[in-house]
Design a protein around this motif. Structure first.
Motif, PDB file in Angstrom:
ATOM      1  N   GLY A 221       0.804  -1.228   0.000  1.00  0.00           N
ATOM      2  CA  GLY A 221       0.000   0.000   0.000  1.00  0.00           C
ATOM      3  C   GLY A 221       0.831   1.269   0.000  1.00  0.00           C
ATOM      4  N   GLY A 222       0.367   2.228   0.802  1.00  0.00           N
ATOM      5  CA  GLY A 222       0.951   3.567   0.791  1.00  0.00           C
ATOM      6  C   GLY A 222       2.394   3.627   1.241  1.00  0.00           C
ATOM      7  N   GLY A 223       2.766   2.754   2.141  1.00  0.00           N
ATOM      8  CA  GLY A 223       4.176   2.649   2.508  1.00  0.00           C
ATOM      9  C   GLY A 223       4.662   3.657   3.531  1.00  0.00           C
ATOM     10  N   THR A 224       3.785   4.102   4.447  1.00  0.00           N
ATOM     11  CA  THR A 224       4.288   5.049   5.460  1.00  0.00           C
ATOM     12  C   THR A 224       5.245   4.364   6.433  1.00  0.00           C
ATOM     13  N   ASN A 225       5.024   3.087   6.710  1.00  0.00           N
ATOM     14  CA  ASN A 225       5.997   2.374   7.565  1.00  0.00           C
ATOM     15  C   ASN A 225       7.334   2.218   6.839  1.00  0.00           C
TER      16      ASN A 225
ATOM     17  N   ALA B  98       5.464  -4.764   5.706  1.00  0.00           N
ATOM     18  CA  ALA B  98       4.963  -3.438   6.092  1.00  0.00           C
ATOM     19  C   ALA B  98       3.710  -3.146   5.273  1.00  0.00           C
ATOM     20  N   GLY B  99       2.578  -3.678   5.765  1.00  0.00           N
ATOM     21  CA  GLY B  99       1.343  -3.522   5.014  1.00  0.00           C
ATOM     22  C   GLY B  99       1.328  -4.413   3.784  1.00  0.00           C
TER      23      GLY B  99
ATOM     24  N   ILE C 223       4.134  -5.804  11.229  1.00  0.00           N
ATOM     25  CA  ILE C 223       3.525  -4.864  12.159  1.00  0.00           C
ATOM     26  C   ILE C 223       2.021  -4.900  11.962  1.00  0.00           C
ATOM     27  N   HIS C 224       1.309  -4.929  13.099  1.00  0.00           N
ATOM     28  CA  HIS C 224      -0.145  -5.074  13.069  1.00  0.00           C
ATOM     29  C   HIS C 224      -0.761  -3.939  13.886  1.00  0.00           C
ATOM     30  N   PRO C 225      -1.819  -3.292  13.358  1.00  0.00           N
ATOM     31  CA  PRO C 225      -2.348  -2.108  14.029  1.00  0.00           C
ATOM     32  C   PRO C 225      -3.363  -2.408  15.136  1.00  0.00           C
TER      33      PRO C 225
ATOM     34  N   LEU D 285      -0.929   4.666  13.807  1.00  0.00           N
ATOM     35  CA  LEU D 285       0.120   4.717  12.780  1.00  0.00           C
ATOM     36  C   LEU D 285       1.327   5.527  13.252  1.00  0.00           C
TER      37      LEU D 285
ATOM     38  N   GLU E 138       3.287   3.229  15.137  1.00  0.00           N
ATOM     39  CA  GLU E 138       3.915   2.220  14.275  1.00  0.00           C
ATOM     40  C   GLU E 138       5.246   2.744  13.758  1.00  0.00           C
TER      41      GLU E 138
HETATM   42  C1  GRF Z   1      -0.321  -0.400   8.800  1.00  0.00           C
HETATM   43  O1  GRF Z   1      -1.423  -0.005   9.576  1.00  0.00           O
HETATM   44  C2  GRF Z   1       0.213  -1.716   9.295  1.00  0.00           C
HETATM   45  O2  GRF Z   1       0.071  -1.879  10.658  1.00  0.00           O
HETATM   46  C3  GRF Z   1      -0.643  -2.723   8.567  1.00  0.00           C
HETATM   47  O3  GRF Z   1      -0.827  -2.163   7.287  1.00  0.00           O
HETATM   48  C4  GRF Z   1      -0.716  -0.747   7.372  1.00  0.00           C
HETATM   49  C5  GRF Z   1       0.318  -0.324   6.374  1.00  0.00           C
HETATM   50  O4  GRF Z   1       0.394   1.067   6.262  1.00  0.00           O
HETATM   51  N1  GRF Z   1      -0.020  -4.014   8.567  1.00  0.00           N
HETATM   52  P1  GRF Z   1       1.550   1.712   5.399  1.00  0.00           P
HETATM   53  O5  GRF Z   1       1.452   1.151   3.989  1.00  0.00           O
HETATM   54  O6  GRF Z   1       2.855   1.392   6.059  1.00  0.00           O
HETATM   55  O7  GRF Z   1       1.249   3.193   5.420  1.00  0.00           O
END
Ligand code: GRF
Length: 220
Positions: free
Chosen positions: A13-17, A90-91, A111-113, A174, A177
């Motif tokens: 996804g967006g990849g903020t982590n 990471a997502g 990582i799990h929210p 987040l 995270e």
């Molecule tokens: C985060 O909430 C993570 O905990 C979950 O997926 C989401 C990924 O977000 N596993 P991002 O792509 O890192 O913004």
């Protein structure tokens, strides 16, 4: 400088982590090098973030494979070719097979929210709200064969507030995270994380968390 841990980040996804990890590698607080970012989703924002940081990227689209284990085989090979020592989910929105887990024993983290073992799976911020929990948070854990069931390495707790919806809660989680994921990777890079069944022992650095959280807060 000591050797950097070679990590492979898998994101859908967006990849903020991913961004938080890139930023901590850049500022030197994370002794890791992102060897490759792999996505299953050609439209993943994570790809742009990796490219902007000059990190090698690979798109392995799961739709190009008829079997789950074939997709996993291609991802494992790409990670091995890149010399990855730790796999960081990471997502990454694919369930990984035992073959993948066996290729990187005790070397895949996620990582799990939510505060596992509460609320595994999807839409977990809404699940926490619907349940009426007073706290939620995020969990860094090792990946085993189950869905969000592996041994817990690190957690952060956030309060659930009266006017929260899934989006406001997700944003509060987040933020945490982005703090704990790079930190957990750093602990692994330092060789301080020891897995013994479900228990994870982390060599201490003198700071011990003893604060109890109460929500609603007690004013006095
Ligand atoms: C985060 O909430 C993570 O905990 C979950 O997926 C989401 C990924 O977000 N596993 P991002 O792509 O890192 O913004």
């Amino acid at each position: 400088m000591s050797k950097l841990l070679r990590i492979g980040v898998l994101a859908s996804g967006g990849g903020t982590n991913l961004q938080a990890i890139i930023d901590r590698c850049m500022d030197g607080s994370l002794a890791a090098e992102i060897a490759v970012v792999i996505t299953n989703n050609p439209g993943a924002g994570a790809l742009d973030r990796a490219r902007s940081a000059g990190v090698p990227t690979l798109c392995i689209n799961h739709r190009d494979f008829s079997q789950r284990h074939e997709f996993d085989g291609a991802v494992v090979k790409a990670l091995q070719d890149a010399g990855v020592e730790l796999v960081v989910l990471a997502g990454f929105m694919r369930i990984i097979t035992q073959t993948f887990i066996d290729a990187f024993p005790e070397r895949i983290i996620n990582i799990h929210p939510a505060l596992l073992p509460a609320f595994p799976g999807l839409h977990v911020q809404q699940q926490a709200l619907d349940y009426g929990a007073r706290f939620s948070g995020c969990t860094v854990h090792l990946v085993d064969g189950g869905v969000d069931t592996g041994p817990i390495i690190m957690q952060a707790v956030v309060p659930i507030l009266a006017d929260d919806d899934a989006d406001t809660l997700a944003a509060r989680i987040l933020e945490q995270e982005h703090r704990i994921y790079p930190r957990a990777i750093q602990l692994i890079a330092e060789g301080r994380v020891h897995i013994n069944g479900r228990q994870v022992k982390i060599d201490p650095d003198g700071v011990v968390e003893t604060t109890a959280l109460v929500n609603p807060a007690i004013a006095d």
